[in-house]
Design an enzyme around this catalytic site. Structure first.
Site, PDB file in Angstrom:
ATOM      1  N   PHE A   1      -4.125  -2.180   2.977  1.00  0.00           N
ATOM      2  CA  PHE A   1      -3.588  -1.280   3.997  1.00  0.00           C
ATOM      3  C   PHE A   1      -3.496   0.163   3.513  1.00  0.00           C
ATOM      4  O   PHE A   1      -3.419   1.081   4.324  1.00  0.00           O
ATOM      5  CB  PHE A   1      -2.219  -1.779   4.491  1.00  0.00           C
ATOM      6  CG  PHE A   1      -1.062  -1.228   3.728  1.00  0.00           C
ATOM      7  CD1 PHE A   1      -0.670  -1.780   2.517  1.00  0.00           C
ATOM      8  CD2 PHE A   1      -0.362  -0.130   4.204  1.00  0.00           C
ATOM      9  CE1 PHE A   1       0.392  -1.255   1.805  1.00  0.00           C
ATOM     10  CE2 PHE A   1       0.707   0.399   3.506  1.00  0.00           C
ATOM     11  CZ  PHE A   1       1.080  -0.162   2.300  1.00  0.00           C
ATOM     12  N   LYS A   2      -3.511   0.377   2.185  1.00  0.00           N
ATOM     13  CA  LYS A   2      -3.393   1.750   1.682  1.00  0.00           C
ATOM     14  C   LYS A   2      -4.559   2.635   2.118  1.00  0.00           C
ATOM     15  O   LYS A   2      -4.469   3.846   2.057  1.00  0.00           O
ATOM     16  CB  LYS A   2      -3.253   1.751   0.161  1.00  0.00           C
ATOM     17  CG  LYS A   2      -1.906   1.223  -0.278  1.00  0.00           C
ATOM     18  CD  LYS A   2      -1.659   1.408  -1.766  1.00  0.00           C
ATOM     19  CE  LYS A   2      -0.295   0.904  -2.156  1.00  0.00           C
ATOM     20  NZ  LYS A   2      -0.184  -0.577  -2.000  1.00  0.00           N
ATOM     21  N   ASP A   3      -5.645   2.008   2.566  1.00  0.00           N
ATOM     22  CA  ASP A   3      -6.771   2.786   3.080  1.00  0.00           C
ATOM     23  C   ASP A   3      -6.349   3.695   4.241  1.00  0.00           C
ATOM     24  O   ASP A   3      -6.851   4.801   4.373  1.00  0.00           O
ATOM     25  CB  ASP A   3      -7.880   1.850   3.584  1.00  0.00           C
ATOM     26  CG  ASP A   3      -8.657   1.215   2.431  1.00  0.00           C
ATOM     27  OD1 ASP A   3      -8.792   1.862   1.372  1.00  0.00           O
ATOM     28  OD2 ASP A   3      -9.120   0.075   2.595  1.00  0.00           O
TER      29      ASP A   3
END
Ligand SMILES: *Cc1c(COP(=O)(O)O)cnc(C)c1O
Length: 435
Positions: free
Chosen positions: A106-108
Protein backbone atom coordinates in the site's frame (compact mmCIF):
# COMPACT_ATOMS: atom_id res chain seq x y z
CA UNK A 1 -4.46 25.73 3.59
CA UNK A 2 -1.71 25.91 6.19
CA UNK A 3 -0.14 23.10 8.20
CA UNK A 4 0.78 23.35 11.87
CA UNK A 5 3.23 21.42 14.00
CA UNK A 6 1.71 19.05 16.56
CA UNK A 7 4.28 20.45 19.01
CA UNK A 8 3.25 24.04 18.44
CA UNK A 9 -0.05 24.87 16.84
CA UNK A 10 0.95 28.46 16.18
CA UNK A 11 3.88 27.34 14.02
CA UNK A 12 2.12 27.20 10.66
CA UNK A 13 3.65 26.73 7.25
CA UNK A 14 2.49 26.45 3.66
CA UNK A 15 2.03 23.11 1.97
CA UNK A 16 5.25 23.65 0.00
CA UNK A 17 7.22 24.10 3.18
CA UNK A 18 5.58 21.17 4.98
CA UNK A 19 6.34 18.90 2.04
CA UNK A 20 9.90 20.16 1.60
CA UNK A 21 10.80 19.92 5.27
CA UNK A 22 8.97 16.67 6.01
CA UNK A 23 9.25 17.36 9.72
CA UNK A 24 8.88 20.72 11.52
CA UNK A 25 12.05 22.10 13.18
CA UNK A 26 10.53 21.34 16.60
CA UNK A 27 10.38 17.64 15.63
CA UNK A 28 6.59 17.56 15.78
CA UNK A 29 4.45 16.44 12.85
CA UNK A 30 2.66 18.58 10.31
CA UNK A 31 -1.14 18.53 10.39
CA UNK A 32 -3.66 20.36 8.19
CA UNK A 33 -5.06 23.37 10.06
CA UNK A 34 -8.58 22.50 8.91
CA UNK A 35 -10.36 19.31 7.99
CA UNK A 36 -13.42 20.69 6.25
CA UNK A 37 -16.42 18.39 5.85
CA UNK A 38 -16.89 17.47 2.24
CA UNK A 39 -20.21 18.45 0.68
CA UNK A 40 -23.36 16.38 0.86
CA UNK A 41 -23.33 16.26 -2.94
CA UNK A 42 -19.91 14.57 -2.80
CA UNK A 43 -21.17 11.92 -0.37
CA UNK A 44 -24.32 11.38 -2.43
CA UNK A 45 -22.15 10.71 -5.47
CA UNK A 46 -19.56 8.64 -3.62
CA UNK A 47 -20.90 5.18 -4.58
CA UNK A 48 -20.51 6.09 -8.25
CA UNK A 49 -17.15 7.85 -8.13
CA UNK A 50 -13.94 6.18 -9.26
CA UNK A 51 -10.90 6.17 -7.01
CA UNK A 52 -9.31 8.85 -9.20
CA UNK A 53 -12.39 11.10 -9.17
CA UNK A 54 -12.44 10.85 -5.40
CA UNK A 55 -8.72 11.52 -5.21
CA UNK A 56 -9.05 14.74 -7.23
CA UNK A 57 -11.84 16.05 -5.00
CA UNK A 58 -10.16 15.16 -1.73
CA UNK A 59 -6.72 16.35 -2.86
CA UNK A 60 -8.21 19.68 -3.96
CA UNK A 61 -9.15 20.45 -0.37
CA UNK A 62 -5.47 20.53 0.55
CA UNK A 63 -3.82 21.59 -2.69
CA UNK A 64 -6.06 24.16 -4.28
CA UNK A 65 -4.07 27.15 -3.01
CA UNK A 66 -0.88 25.88 -4.60
CA UNK A 67 -1.90 23.95 -7.72
CA UNK A 68 -4.43 24.52 -10.46
CA UNK A 69 -7.26 22.04 -10.86
CA UNK A 70 -5.55 20.73 -13.97
CA UNK A 71 -2.26 20.22 -12.10
CA UNK A 72 -4.05 18.40 -9.27
CA UNK A 73 -5.68 16.11 -11.83
CA UNK A 74 -2.31 15.37 -13.39
CA UNK A 75 -0.70 14.56 -10.04
CA UNK A 76 -3.59 12.20 -9.25
CA UNK A 77 -3.67 10.59 -12.68
CA UNK A 78 0.09 9.99 -12.71
CA UNK A 79 0.16 8.59 -9.19
CA UNK A 80 -3.07 6.62 -8.77
CA UNK A 81 -2.38 4.31 -11.68
CA UNK A 82 -3.85 1.20 -10.14
CA UNK A 83 -7.14 0.25 -8.52
CA UNK A 84 -7.88 -0.53 -4.87
CA UNK A 85 -10.72 -3.02 -5.28
CA UNK A 86 -13.08 -3.95 -2.48
CA UNK A 87 -13.46 -7.73 -2.53
CA UNK A 88 -16.45 -9.42 -0.88
CA UNK A 89 -15.67 -12.39 1.35
CA UNK A 90 -19.22 -12.81 2.59
CA UNK A 91 -22.18 -10.61 3.48
CA UNK A 92 -20.89 -7.96 5.86
CA UNK A 93 -17.20 -8.80 5.41
CA UNK A 94 -14.94 -7.33 2.76
CA UNK A 95 -11.28 -6.77 2.05
CA UNK A 96 -9.85 -3.63 0.50
CA UNK A 97 -6.88 -4.65 -1.63
CA UNK A 98 -4.20 -2.00 -1.56
CA UNK A 99 -1.40 -4.05 -3.15
CA UNK A 100 -1.97 -3.49 -6.86
CA UNK A 101 0.81 -0.91 -7.22
CA UNK A 102 4.33 -1.45 -8.57
CA UNK A 103 5.89 -2.74 -5.34
CA UNK A 104 2.82 -4.74 -4.29
CA UNK A 105 2.26 -2.86 -1.05
CA UNK A 106 0.00 0.00 0.00
CA UNK A 107 2.96 2.37 0.44
CA UNK A 108 2.93 2.79 -3.34
CA UNK A 109 -0.09 5.10 -3.04
CA UNK A 110 1.66 7.54 -0.72
CA UNK A 111 5.08 7.30 -2.33
CA UNK A 112 3.86 7.88 -5.89
CA UNK A 113 1.70 10.84 -4.91
CA UNK A 114 4.44 12.42 -2.80
CA UNK A 115 6.95 12.05 -5.64
CA UNK A 116 4.77 13.84 -8.16
CA UNK A 117 3.71 16.52 -5.72
CA UNK A 118 7.32 17.22 -4.74
CA UNK A 119 8.36 17.46 -8.36
CA UNK A 120 5.54 19.98 -9.00
CA UNK A 121 6.34 22.13 -6.01
CA UNK A 122 10.09 22.23 -6.63
CA UNK A 123 11.34 25.12 -8.80
CA UNK A 124 11.88 24.05 -12.38
CA UNK A 125 15.41 23.83 -13.70
CA UNK A 126 17.12 22.68 -10.52
CA UNK A 127 17.64 18.98 -9.86
CA UNK A 128 16.10 17.86 -6.56
CA UNK A 129 17.96 15.10 -4.73
CA UNK A 130 15.97 12.86 -2.42
CA UNK A 131 18.08 11.02 0.15
CA UNK A 132 16.57 7.92 1.71
CA UNK A 133 18.01 5.54 4.27
CA UNK A 134 16.10 2.30 4.16
CA UNK A 135 16.07 -1.13 5.70
CA UNK A 136 13.86 -2.48 2.93
CA UNK A 137 10.25 -1.70 2.12
CA UNK A 138 10.27 2.08 2.24
CA UNK A 139 13.19 2.15 -0.17
CA UNK A 140 11.41 0.17 -2.84
CA UNK A 141 8.17 2.15 -2.59
CA UNK A 142 10.10 5.43 -2.74
CA UNK A 143 12.34 4.22 -5.59
CA UNK A 144 9.35 3.16 -7.66
CA UNK A 145 7.41 6.25 -6.63
CA UNK A 146 10.06 8.62 -8.00
CA UNK A 147 11.16 6.48 -10.92
CA UNK A 148 11.21 8.57 -14.10
CA UNK A 149 9.78 11.64 -12.35
CA UNK A 150 11.51 14.53 -14.19
CA UNK A 151 13.75 16.89 -12.22
CA UNK A 152 14.24 14.48 -9.32
CA UNK A 153 16.96 12.02 -8.45
CA UNK A 154 16.74 9.53 -5.61
CA UNK A 155 19.76 8.31 -3.65
CA UNK A 156 18.88 5.26 -1.61
CA UNK A 157 21.19 3.98 1.10
CA UNK A 158 20.71 0.46 2.37
CA UNK A 159 22.85 -1.73 4.64
CA UNK A 160 24.84 -4.36 2.75
CA UNK A 161 23.59 -7.89 3.37
CA UNK A 162 20.74 -6.78 5.59
CA UNK A 163 17.81 -6.46 3.23
CA UNK A 164 16.02 -9.44 1.71
CA UNK A 165 17.03 -10.44 -1.84
CA UNK A 166 13.56 -9.48 -3.09
CA UNK A 167 13.72 -6.08 -1.40
CA UNK A 168 17.19 -5.50 -2.84
CA UNK A 169 15.95 -6.31 -6.35
CA UNK A 170 12.97 -4.01 -5.95
CA UNK A 171 15.18 -1.11 -4.90
CA UNK A 172 18.22 -1.52 -7.10
CA UNK A 173 17.14 -2.73 -10.51
CA UNK A 174 15.41 0.40 -11.76
CA UNK A 175 18.41 2.51 -12.77
CA UNK A 176 17.62 5.83 -14.45
CA UNK A 177 17.06 8.51 -11.81
CA UNK A 178 17.27 5.99 -8.96
CA UNK A 179 20.74 5.49 -7.48
CA UNK A 180 21.19 2.74 -4.91
CA UNK A 181 24.16 2.77 -2.54
CA UNK A 182 25.01 -0.40 -0.68
CA UNK A 183 26.53 0.86 2.54
CA UNK A 184 29.19 -1.14 4.33
CA UNK A 185 27.39 -0.89 7.67
CA UNK A 186 24.03 -1.25 9.36
CA UNK A 187 20.80 0.71 8.92
CA UNK A 188 21.83 3.23 11.57
CA UNK A 189 24.93 4.06 9.51
CA UNK A 190 22.71 4.75 6.50
CA UNK A 191 20.56 7.02 8.58
CA UNK A 192 23.59 8.82 10.03
CA UNK A 193 24.97 9.51 6.54
CA UNK A 194 21.66 10.97 5.41
CA UNK A 195 21.31 13.11 8.54
CA UNK A 196 24.87 14.39 8.19
CA UNK A 197 24.16 15.38 4.59
CA UNK A 198 21.05 17.32 5.60
CA UNK A 199 23.04 19.11 8.30
CA UNK A 200 25.98 19.90 5.98
CA UNK A 201 25.64 23.57 4.98
CA UNK A 202 28.32 23.54 2.31
CA UNK A 203 26.65 20.57 0.65
CA UNK A 204 23.18 22.11 0.87
CA UNK A 205 24.52 25.29 -0.72
CA UNK A 206 25.56 23.26 -3.76
CA UNK A 207 22.61 20.96 -4.26
CA UNK A 208 18.90 20.81 -3.37
CA UNK A 209 18.39 17.96 -0.91
CA UNK A 210 15.13 16.62 0.44
CA UNK A 211 13.86 13.58 2.26
CA UNK A 212 11.00 11.26 1.42
CA UNK A 213 10.32 10.16 4.87
CA UNK A 214 7.31 8.32 5.99
CA UNK A 215 5.93 11.13 8.11
CA UNK A 216 5.78 13.55 5.18
CA UNK A 217 2.28 15.00 4.94
CA UNK A 218 2.42 14.35 1.17
CA UNK A 219 2.49 10.63 1.87
CA UNK A 220 -0.26 10.74 4.43
CA UNK A 221 -2.95 12.71 2.59
CA UNK A 222 -3.31 10.41 -0.44
CA UNK A 223 -3.81 7.43 1.85
CA UNK A 224 -7.20 8.88 2.75
CA UNK A 225 -8.47 8.49 -0.86
CA UNK A 226 -9.07 4.75 -0.69
CA UNK A 227 -11.06 5.01 2.54
CA UNK A 228 -13.56 7.21 0.71
CA UNK A 229 -13.58 4.75 -2.16
CA UNK A 230 -14.12 1.72 0.10
CA UNK A 231 -16.98 3.32 2.00
CA UNK A 232 -18.51 4.42 -1.32
CA UNK A 233 -18.47 0.79 -2.44
CA UNK A 234 -20.06 -0.25 0.87
CA UNK A 235 -22.79 2.37 0.31
CA UNK A 236 -23.66 0.68 -3.00
CA UNK A 237 -24.59 -2.48 -1.13
CA UNK A 238 -26.19 -0.71 1.80
CA UNK A 239 -23.51 -1.77 4.28
CA UNK A 240 -22.64 1.51 5.98
CA UNK A 241 -21.22 2.75 8.18
CA UNK A 242 -18.61 0.00 8.23
CA UNK A 243 -16.09 -1.00 10.85
CA UNK A 244 -12.62 -0.73 9.26
CA UNK A 245 -9.64 -2.78 10.44
CA UNK A 246 -6.21 -1.38 9.64
CA UNK A 247 -3.09 -3.51 10.10
CA UNK A 248 -0.81 -0.93 11.70
CA UNK A 249 2.86 -0.24 12.33
CA UNK A 250 3.69 3.46 12.19
CA UNK A 251 -0.04 4.27 12.11
CA UNK A 252 0.12 6.42 8.99
CA UNK A 253 -2.56 4.36 7.29
CA UNK A 254 -4.89 4.56 10.27
CA UNK A 255 -4.25 8.30 10.65
CA UNK A 256 -5.31 8.81 7.03
CA UNK A 257 -8.54 6.96 7.78
CA UNK A 258 -9.18 9.19 10.77
CA UNK A 259 -8.65 12.28 8.59
CA UNK A 260 -11.23 10.93 6.14
CA UNK A 261 -13.66 10.39 9.00
CA UNK A 262 -13.11 14.00 10.16
CA UNK A 263 -13.98 15.11 6.66
CA UNK A 264 -17.36 13.47 7.06
CA UNK A 265 -16.78 9.89 5.95
CA UNK A 266 -19.16 7.56 7.82
CA UNK A 267 -17.05 4.96 9.64
CA UNK A 268 -18.51 3.14 12.61
CA UNK A 269 -15.22 2.31 14.25
CA UNK A 270 -11.58 1.81 13.34
CA UNK A 271 -9.73 -1.26 14.51
CA UNK A 272 -5.97 -0.80 14.89
CA UNK A 273 -4.76 -4.38 14.44
CA UNK A 274 -1.15 -4.90 15.47
CA UNK A 275 1.29 -7.79 15.75
CA UNK A 276 3.39 -8.54 18.86
CA UNK A 277 4.50 -4.90 18.80
CA UNK A 278 1.64 -3.96 21.07
CA UNK A 279 2.39 -0.44 22.29
CA UNK A 280 -0.82 1.00 20.86
CA UNK A 281 -3.34 -1.34 22.53
CA UNK A 282 -1.42 -0.80 25.77
CA UNK A 283 -1.71 2.96 25.27
CA UNK A 284 -5.48 2.75 24.69
CA UNK A 285 -5.87 0.62 27.79
CA UNK A 286 -3.62 2.56 30.20
CA UNK A 287 -3.78 6.04 28.75
CA UNK A 288 0.00 6.23 28.96
CA UNK A 289 2.25 5.77 25.96
CA UNK A 290 5.35 3.66 26.53
CA UNK A 291 7.51 3.08 23.47
CA UNK A 292 9.24 -0.30 23.38
CA UNK A 293 12.04 -1.86 21.34
CA UNK A 294 10.55 -3.47 18.25
CA UNK A 295 10.32 -7.23 17.98
CA UNK A 296 10.56 -9.20 14.72
CA UNK A 297 7.35 -10.82 13.45
CA UNK A 298 5.92 -12.34 10.27
CA UNK A 299 4.13 -9.08 9.46
CA UNK A 300 7.46 -7.30 9.44
CA UNK A 301 6.31 -4.00 7.94
CA UNK A 302 4.49 -3.47 11.25
CA UNK A 303 7.42 -4.20 13.53
CA UNK A 304 7.39 -0.78 15.15
CA UNK A 305 7.87 -0.06 18.84
CA UNK A 306 7.46 3.70 18.65
CA UNK A 307 4.87 4.52 15.99
CA UNK A 308 5.80 7.73 14.23
CA UNK A 309 2.25 8.93 13.62
CA UNK A 310 1.05 8.58 17.18
CA UNK A 311 1.55 12.31 17.70
CA UNK A 312 -0.96 12.95 14.92
CA UNK A 313 -3.58 10.67 16.44
CA UNK A 314 -3.18 12.28 19.85
CA UNK A 315 -3.39 15.68 18.20
CA UNK A 316 -6.71 14.73 16.57
CA UNK A 317 -8.30 13.69 19.84
CA UNK A 318 -6.53 15.92 22.31
CA UNK A 319 -5.81 13.95 25.42
CA UNK A 320 -9.38 12.68 25.60
CA UNK A 321 -8.86 8.93 25.97
CA UNK A 322 -12.58 8.18 26.11
CA UNK A 323 -13.21 9.71 22.71
CA UNK A 324 -10.14 7.99 21.35
CA UNK A 325 -11.42 4.62 22.57
CA UNK A 326 -14.83 5.29 21.06
CA UNK A 327 -13.22 5.83 17.67
CA UNK A 328 -10.49 3.20 17.77
CA UNK A 329 -10.43 -0.33 19.06
CA UNK A 330 -7.07 -2.07 19.16
CA UNK A 331 -5.71 -5.56 19.73
CA UNK A 332 -2.45 -7.41 19.21
CA UNK A 333 -1.99 -10.84 17.57
CA UNK A 334 0.88 -13.32 17.73
CA UNK A 335 2.62 -14.94 14.78
CA UNK A 336 0.96 -18.25 15.68
CA UNK A 337 -2.48 -16.65 15.36
CA UNK A 338 -1.43 -14.91 12.16
CA UNK A 339 -0.38 -18.22 10.61
CA UNK A 340 -3.65 -19.88 11.63
CA UNK A 341 -5.61 -16.93 10.30
CA UNK A 342 -4.01 -17.24 6.84
CA UNK A 343 -5.20 -20.87 6.74
CA UNK A 344 -8.64 -20.07 8.09
CA UNK A 345 -9.28 -17.17 5.71
CA UNK A 346 -8.36 -19.48 2.85
CA UNK A 347 -10.58 -22.34 4.01
CA UNK A 348 -13.57 -20.14 4.83
CA UNK A 349 -13.55 -17.75 1.92
CA UNK A 350 -11.06 -19.14 -0.60
CA UNK A 351 -9.10 -15.92 -0.13
CA UNK A 352 -5.31 -15.76 0.11
CA UNK A 353 -4.20 -13.14 2.64
CA UNK A 354 -0.66 -12.03 3.43
CA UNK A 355 0.45 -11.86 7.09
CA UNK A 356 -0.42 -8.13 7.37
CA UNK A 357 -3.92 -8.59 5.99
CA UNK A 358 -4.35 -11.64 8.23
CA UNK A 359 -3.66 -9.44 11.25
CA UNK A 360 -6.37 -7.09 9.96
CA UNK A 361 -8.85 -9.94 9.68
CA UNK A 362 -7.96 -11.10 13.21
CA UNK A 363 -8.74 -7.55 14.31
CA UNK A 364 -12.27 -7.81 12.89
CA UNK A 365 -12.85 -11.23 14.46
CA UNK A 366 -11.57 -10.15 17.86
CA UNK A 367 -13.61 -6.97 17.81
CA UNK A 368 -16.79 -8.84 16.90
CA UNK A 369 -16.25 -11.43 19.61
CA UNK A 370 -15.50 -8.98 22.36
CA UNK A 371 -18.01 -6.25 21.47
CA UNK A 372 -20.82 -8.30 19.95
CA UNK A 373 -20.97 -5.62 17.25
CA UNK A 374 -21.79 -7.45 14.02
CA UNK A 375 -21.91 -4.39 11.78
CA UNK A 376 -20.49 -4.72 8.27
CA UNK A 377 -16.72 -4.66 8.32
CA UNK A 378 -13.79 -4.45 6.00
CA UNK A 379 -10.11 -4.95 6.56
CA UNK A 380 -7.22 -3.56 4.56
CA UNK A 381 -4.94 -5.96 2.73
CA UNK A 382 -1.70 -3.99 2.59
CA UNK A 383 0.67 -6.36 0.76
CA UNK A 384 0.41 -8.98 -1.95
CA UNK A 385 0.67 -12.51 -0.50
CA UNK A 386 3.40 -13.38 -3.04
CA UNK A 387 5.76 -11.11 -1.07
CA UNK A 388 5.45 -13.61 1.77
CA UNK A 389 5.09 -16.75 -0.31
CA UNK A 390 6.90 -19.25 1.96
CA UNK A 391 4.76 -18.39 5.00
CA UNK A 392 1.51 -18.19 3.06
CA UNK A 393 2.03 -21.35 1.00
CA UNK A 394 2.68 -23.39 4.08
CA UNK A 395 -0.68 -22.40 5.57
CA UNK A 396 -2.83 -22.74 2.49
CA UNK A 397 -1.12 -25.81 0.99
CA UNK A 398 -1.03 -24.17 -2.44
CA UNK A 399 1.42 -22.15 -4.49
CA UNK A 400 0.95 -18.41 -4.49
CA UNK A 401 0.88 -16.89 -7.92
CA UNK A 402 3.77 -14.49 -8.44
CA UNK A 403 2.53 -11.36 -10.26
CA UNK A 404 4.38 -10.63 -13.48
CA UNK A 405 5.89 -7.37 -12.32
CA UNK A 406 7.49 -9.08 -9.37
CA UNK A 407 8.77 -11.90 -11.57
CA UNK A 408 10.21 -9.39 -14.04
CA UNK A 409 11.95 -7.54 -11.23
CA UNK A 410 13.55 -10.74 -9.93
CA UNK A 411 15.07 -11.39 -13.34
CA UNK A 412 16.77 -8.00 -13.58
CA UNK A 413 20.26 -7.49 -12.21
CA UNK A 414 21.14 -5.48 -9.14
CA UNK A 415 22.67 -2.09 -10.00
CA UNK A 416 23.99 -0.74 -6.76
CA UNK A 417 27.21 0.90 -5.85
CA UNK A 418 29.13 -0.17 -2.77
CA UNK A 419 30.18 2.66 -0.48
CA UNK A 420 31.85 2.92 2.93
CA UNK A 421 30.01 4.22 5.98
CA UNK A 422 32.29 7.32 6.09
CA UNK A 423 30.53 10.62 5.58
CA UNK A 424 33.37 12.04 3.48
CA UNK A 425 32.95 9.26 0.93
CA UNK A 426 29.23 9.82 0.77
CA UNK A 427 29.65 13.57 0.34
CA UNK A 428 32.24 13.08 -2.37
CA UNK A 429 29.84 10.76 -4.16
CA UNK A 430 26.99 13.26 -3.96
CA UNK A 431 29.10 16.09 -5.33
CA UNK A 432 30.23 13.99 -8.27
CA UNK A 433 27.11 12.11 -9.26
CA UNK A 434 27.49 11.10 -12.87
CA UNK A 435 24.93 12.90 -15.00
C1 LIG B 1 4.01 -0.08 6.16
C2 LIG B 1 3.09 -1.24 6.14
C3 LIG B 1 2.09 -1.43 7.11
C4 LIG B 1 1.90 -0.49 8.27
O1 LIG B 1 1.40 0.76 7.86
P1 LIG B 1 1.53 2.01 8.85
O2 LIG B 1 1.01 3.15 8.08
O3 LIG B 1 3.01 2.12 9.15
O4 LIG B 1 0.76 1.69 10.06
C5 LIG B 1 1.25 -2.51 7.00
N1 LIG B 1 1.40 -3.41 6.01
C6 LIG B 1 2.36 -3.28 5.06
C7 LIG B 1 2.49 -4.33 4.02
C8 LIG B 1 3.23 -2.19 5.08
O5 LIG B 1 4.19 -2.08 4.14
Amino acid sequence: MLFYSTKNRSHKVSLEEAVRRGMPPDKGLYMPEMLPRLSQAFFNDLPRLSLRDIAVQVASVFLRDVLTEQAIKEVVEDSITFETPLVRLEKGLHVLELFHGPTLAFKDVGARFMARLMARLHPRGEMLHILVATSGDTGSAVAHGFYNVPGVRVILLYPAGRVSPLQEKQMTTLGGNIIALEVDGVFDDCQRLVKSAFADESLNARMALSSANSINIARLLPQSFYYFYAVGQMMRIGETPPVIAVPSGNFGNLTAGLLAQRMGLPVRRFIAAVNANAVFPAFLRDGVFRPAPSVATLSNAMDVGNPSNLGRIIDLFGSDMETLRRHIYSASFSDALTREAIGEIYRRYGYVADPHGAVGWLGVRHYRRTSGDEHPALFLETAHPAKFAPTVEKEIGQNVHLPERLQACLERSVKSRPISAEYDDFKHFLLHIPA
